[in-house]
Design an enzyme around this catalytic site. Structure first.
Site, PDB file in Angstrom:
ATOM      1  CB  CYS A 153      -0.943  -0.007   1.204  1.00 56.37           C
ATOM      2  SG  CYS A 153      -1.997   1.454   1.261  1.00 56.37           S
ATOM      3  CB  CYS A 156      -0.593   2.548   4.036  1.00 59.58           C
ATOM      4  SG  CYS A 156      -2.031   1.813   3.270  1.00 59.58           S
ATOM      5  CG  ASP A 157       3.191   1.197   4.480  1.00 57.54           C
ATOM      6  OD1 ASP A 157       2.738   1.690   5.528  1.00 57.54           O
ATOM      7  OD2 ASP A 157       2.997   0.023   4.143  1.00 57.54           O
TER       8      ASP A 157
END
Ligand code: NDP
Length: 330
Positions: A153, A156-157
């Site tokens: 992701c 997200c990261d």
């Protein structure tokens, strides 16, 4: 809670086991969609019972910091956030149980869900929030470096790789989108594509090809990752299985998988309309599926956004839709 077993039967060892149970609102899945549905459903007095599935807390429990969920100015770890959501649902009386939905029967007017191949829940309303599972290549290194450079992701990261070199694997819209997103944060993005074409839409392809710090590695496949302290690089093979085949190494700090997700909808597909990949179709602007009284929320019905906050929002919608359905039913 006052759930009454309909039918107490005896198994082969003559032990008494509950076989069926009536529930007003059953929620399947314990990601942000499931827990948010549980918060709203319990506050609406629907006495929800939520089955967590195998991975309690869902995909977010595999991430480290979550910095993009509103309300956490200093960020929070994925597991902590899911624990908070669980506690919030329990505070209003939601009953959270560990168990896996192993079969569904929506053939009649009542909705039956089998839990752990053992017990049948008969639910007036069902909210499916079973999520999706990111696909991985199947390399041992993906497990070894999980949370230490390997991610599925970018949204997200990606933030943790600002100014660094990273790679994205895949050639579809997700890979194109994630590569473009990472290009805005990182020094350089390698896009590792197994064929000599991208599957992504023309508009996304143009974006990728026009972004100066994305280098597309056509006809490359990943053999392994290396690094003593998290991911430090990847070993790739170019034109595998041809006379021009060549092994190359790239130095990267992050390795992002974007080769598709599998929506966890297998047991429902027989009854509910899904798209060709298996995402449950909902009536636009609602969480209603093709079966009255069955609602879907979160990643199991969302191939596009797949964010914790959008999943939570759709969980809220599902609980409100379920509440309205139940009040009309009564
Ligand atoms: P897709 O299935 O569309 O693409 C997967 C990509 O990964 C393909 O390029 C495929 O290669 C590649 N791939 C699969 N397995 C491997 C492997 N083992 N090794 C290397 N590469 C592999 O998935 P997406 O997640 O990209 O998209 C899913 C759906 O969501 C699509 O319908 C897409 O259009 C949609 N979507 C739409 C967006 C938007 O409109 N903004 C954003 C994101 C997704 P190959 O091409 O060779 O098969």
């Amino acid at each position: 809670m006052d759930f009454k077993p309909l039918d107490i039967q005896k198994d082969s060892e003559n032990k008494q086991i509950e076989k069926t149970e009536n529930v007003k609102c059953l929620i399947i899945g314990s990601g942000p969609a499931g827990y948010t549905a549980a918060i709203y459903a319990s506050r609406a007095n629907l006495k929800p019972v939520l089955y967590t599935g195998l991975q309690m807390g869902g995909q977010l429990t595999t991430t480290t910091e979550v910095d993009n969920f509103p309300g956490y100015p200093d960020g929070i770890t994925g597991p902590e956030m899911m624990e908070d959501l669980k506690k919030q649902a329990e505070r209003f009386g939601a009953e959270i149980r560990f168990g896996i939905a192993t079969a569904a029967d929506f053939s009649g007017k009542i909705h039956k869900i089998t839990i752990d191949d053992d017990k049948v829940i008969i639910a007036d309303a069902v909210i499916i929030a079973t999520g999706a599972t990111a696909k991985y290549l199947g390399l041992e290194a993906e497990t070894k470096y999980a949370g230490q450079g390997v991610s599925a992701c970018a949204t997200c990261d990606g933030f943790f790789y600002r100014g660094k070199d990273v790679a994205v694997v895949g050639g579809g819209d997700t890979a194109a989108e994630e590569a473009t997103y990472l290009a805005g944060l990182c020094n350089k993005v390698y896009l590792i594509v197994r064929r000599n074409v991208l599957r992504a839409s023309k508009a996304m392809q143009d974006k990728v090809l026009k972004t100066s710090n994305i280098e597309v590695l056509w006809e490359h496949q990943t053999l392994d990752l290396f690094g003593d302290n998290g991911v430090e690089g990847a070993i790739l093979v170019k034109k595998k299985g041809t006379p021009e085949s060549e092994i190359i190494k790239i130095e990267i700090d992050g390795f992002f998988l974007a080769i598709g997700h599998t929506p966890n909808s297998d047991i429902f597909k027989k009854y509910l309309e899904t798209d060709e990949v298996g995402y449950i179709k909902t009536i636009p602007g609602t969480s209603k599926t093709s079966i009255p009284g069955v609602f879907a929320a979160g990643d199991v019905q969302d191939p596009h956004y797949r964010q914790a906050v959008t999943a939570a929002g759709s969980g809220c919608m599902a609980a409100i839709d379920a509440e309205r359905y139940l009040s009309e039913l009564n």
